[in-house]
Design a protein around this motif. Structure first.
Motif, PDB file in Angstrom:
ATOM      1  N   LEU A 252       0.875  -1.172  -0.030  1.00 39.42           N
ATOM      2  CA  LEU A 252       0.023  -0.036   0.030  1.00 39.42           C
ATOM      3  C   LEU A 252       0.758   1.126  -0.051  1.00 39.42           C
ATOM      4  CD1 LEU A 252      -2.767   1.477   0.162  1.00 39.42           C
ATOM      5  CD2 LEU A 252      -2.637   1.279   2.636  1.00 39.42           C
ATOM      6  N   ILE A 253       0.631   2.040  -1.027  1.00 44.99           N
ATOM      7  CA  ILE A 253       1.336   3.362  -1.002  1.00 44.99           C
ATOM      8  C   ILE A 253       0.381   4.449  -0.896  1.00 44.99           C
ATOM      9  CG2 ILE A 253       2.654   4.980  -2.369  1.00 44.99           C
ATOM     10  CD1 ILE A 253       3.309   2.801  -4.169  1.00 44.99           C
ATOM     11  N   PRO A 254       0.384   4.902   0.552  1.00 40.93           N
ATOM     12  CA  PRO A 254      -0.783   5.866   0.934  1.00 40.93           C
ATOM     13  C   PRO A 254      -0.528   7.197   0.134  1.00 40.93           C
ATOM     14  CG  PRO A 254       0.586   4.992   2.897  1.00 40.93           C
ATOM     15  CD  PRO A 254       1.049   4.670   1.653  1.00 40.93           C
ATOM     16  N   LYS A 255      -1.736   7.792   0.117  1.00 45.32           N
ATOM     17  CA  LYS A 255      -1.863   9.194  -0.450  1.00 45.32           C
ATOM     18  C   LYS A 255      -0.835  10.096   0.174  1.00 45.32           C
ATOM     19  CE  LYS A 255      -5.051  12.827  -1.562  1.00 45.32           C
ATOM     20  NZ  LYS A 255      -6.602  13.608  -1.258  1.00 45.32           N
ATOM     21  N   GLY A 256      -0.108  11.093  -0.629  1.00 44.69           N
ATOM     22  CA  GLY A 256       0.714  11.851  -0.203  1.00 44.69           C
ATOM     23  C   GLY A 256       2.349  11.493   0.006  1.00 44.69           C
ATOM     24  N   SER A 257       2.540  10.071  -0.226  1.00 44.45           N
ATOM     25  CA  SER A 257       3.923   9.621  -0.327  1.00 44.45           C
ATOM     26  C   SER A 257       4.521   9.904  -1.349  1.00 44.45           C
ATOM     27  CB  SER A 257       3.722   8.044  -0.105  1.00 44.45           C
ATOM     28  OG  SER A 257       3.248   7.722   1.023  1.00 44.45           O
ATOM     29  N   PHE A 258       6.006   9.898  -1.162  1.00 37.45           N
ATOM     30  CA  PHE A 258       6.865  10.292  -2.429  1.00 37.45           C
ATOM     31  C   PHE A 258       7.491   9.155  -2.576  1.00 37.45           C
ATOM     32  CE2 PHE A 258       6.403  14.719  -0.961  1.00 37.45           C
ATOM     33  CZ  PHE A 258       6.471  15.449  -2.015  1.00 37.45           C
ATOM     34  N   VAL A 259       7.484   8.735  -3.868  1.00 36.26           N
ATOM     35  CA  VAL A 259       8.061   7.509  -4.389  1.00 36.26           C
ATOM     36  C   VAL A 259       9.156   7.775  -5.547  1.00 36.26           C
ATOM     37  CG1 VAL A 259       7.604   5.378  -5.650  1.00 36.26           C
ATOM     38  CG2 VAL A 259       5.795   6.251  -4.402  1.00 36.26           C
ATOM     39  N   ALA A 260      10.386   7.262  -5.005  1.00 38.60           N
ATOM     40  CA  ALA A 260      11.427   7.432  -5.923  1.00 38.60           C
ATOM     41  C   ALA A 260      11.479   6.397  -6.838  1.00 38.60           C
ATOM     42  CB  ALA A 260      12.786   7.482  -5.361  1.00 38.60           C
ATOM     43  N   THR A 261      11.528   6.622  -8.389  1.00 44.72           N
ATOM     44  CA  THR A 261      11.591   5.709  -9.263  1.00 44.72           C
ATOM     45  C   THR A 261      13.160   5.533  -9.768  1.00 44.72           C
ATOM     46  OG1 THR A 261      10.974   7.139 -10.960  1.00 44.72           O
ATOM     47  CG2 THR A 261       9.285   5.899  -9.913  1.00 44.72           C
ATOM     48  N   ASP A 262      13.841   4.317 -10.018  1.00 49.53           N
ATOM     49  CA  ASP A 262      15.064   4.302 -10.259  1.00 49.53           C
ATOM     50  C   ASP A 262      15.235   3.906 -11.829  1.00 49.53           C
ATOM     51  OD1 ASP A 262      17.759   3.720 -10.802  1.00 49.53           O
ATOM     52  OD2 ASP A 262      18.166   2.464  -8.841  1.00 49.53           O
TER      53      ASP A 262
END
Length: 371
Positions: A252-262
């Motif tokens: 689960l990725i909660p709303k507002g999370s910052f996700v770094a893509t490689d």
């Protein structure tokens, strides 16, 4: 614009996007070409090795000429110094704005850079009103006089913030692109030889370039650029903000999370999409009817590197795909063609930086290519 998300990002992108559409960048092609030829001539005439920074200054010069119509060399050099001072501050080991620290000095450079850019904006608007030809065909004119969904122009603060970002986006990334191209061509002489043969078929260096030909009918050129950007991506990683709860592979990725893509890992470890993914093989991008096409190396899916999607991520993808990608690609095509049409080049003192972007740099020297 890079740090906006959701509806705010969509609205801002819609305002500034017209300055960088494939149609708009056609207006910049001639000045890109002329600026490039003049700079190559200057480098060759010096008879000396050039520092890697010169690629960044060329990219900045091209952008500012496209944006403002012309720019003073001394002023351009000053902007470059201020920019580099600002960037050095962002990488400060002590992230506190304490007088005398690297971060404090960097913020001082940023303020001085903002003053310099604002002066250029004010001078441009005073010289070129909205109905003037230059306002309609230049980058800055399209930025300053853009209209949002409510009929409003961007504020001075919005124009300045995004102009500063475009300088940031183009300075180091373009320097890295040329460093990568030089590295892979010298590491793979057959690729350089094949590219030179294709470029020589375009005609005399004195003739105007056919922009459509460079984009659509130069398979080796575009294959080498795509492979360079795959292995040495202009944007090696990117952080995105989740605007809603997302479930991904059981997480689960909660709303507002910052996700770094490689991006870098996706490009060089994805052997299912790119056979021998960690190796340089420009042949993987060639059309099937090309004599050098190799089915053993070909991408396992059809990938158009001119389209920023999840398959080719080097210029990001989705709503945050690089706004200036078409501008950058046209610029690099022109520079590479003019370089190899008229000159040979050698490199020395190559270095590879891993942070904050993977970037290959080298000193370079031009010599006249014999006909």
């Amino acid at each position: 614009i890079m740090f906006k998300s959701g509806e705010e990002h969509r609205c801002m992108r819609k305002v500034f996007e017209p300055a960088f559409t494939p149609g708009a960048i056609r207006d910049y092609a001639a000045v890109m070409d002329q600026t490039t030829k003049e700079q190559l001539k200057t480098w060759h005439s010096s008879g000396t090795f050039q520092q890697p920074r010169e690629w960044a200054l060329l990219a900045m010069k091209i952008f500012f000429v496209c944006a403002f119509g012309e720019v003073d060399e001394g002023r351009l050099s000053k902007i470059g110094d201020l920019f580099e001072g600002w960037i050095a501050g962002t990488l400060a080991p002590i992230p506190f704005n304490i007088p005398g620290t690297t971060l404090a000095k960097g913020l001082k450079f940023k303020r001085a850079l903002s003053v310099e850019l604002q002066n250029l904006i004010d001078e441009f608007k005073a010289q070129y009103p909205p109905d003037s030809p230059n306002a309609k065909t230049s980058v800055l004119g399209r930025l300053c006089y853009a209209v949002d969904e409510n009929g409003n122009n961007p504020t001075d603060e919005q124009v300045l913030d995004n102009l500063r970002f475009f300088v940031f986006a183009g300075f180091d990334t373009t320097k890295g692109s040329f460093g990568g191209i030089a590295h892979f061509l010298k590491e793979n002489p057959y690729a350089e030889e094949t590219l030179v043969q294709e470029i020589q078929s375009f005609g005399s260096p004195d003739n105007p370039l056919d922009i459509d030909q460079l984009k659509n009918d130069a398979p080796v050129l575009n294959a080498i650029l795509a492979e360079t950007w795959r292995l040495s991506a202009p944007l090696a990683s990117h952080a995105m903000n989740a605007t809603q709860d997302i479930e991904y592979k059981g997480y689960l990725i909660p709303k507002g999370s910052f996700v770094a893509t490689d991006t870098q890992a996706h490009n060089i470890m994805n052997n299912s999409l790119y056979p021998k993914a960690a190796e340089f093989h420009f042949e993987r991008w060639l059309p099937k009817d090309h004599p050098l096409y190799d089915p053993k190396l070909a991408n396992t899916e059809v990938i158009d590197y001119n389209v920023m999607n999840s398959k080719f991520r080097s210029f990001n993808y989705g709503p945050h795909m690089c706004l200036g990608a078409h501008f950058a690609k046209q610029e690099v095509r022109i520079v590479v063609v003019r370089l190899l049409q008229g000159y040979c080049f050698e490199i020395r003192n190559e270095t590879t930086k891993q942070f904050p972007l993977k970037q290959i740099s080298s000193e370079f020297k031009l010599s006249k290519r014999s006909s």
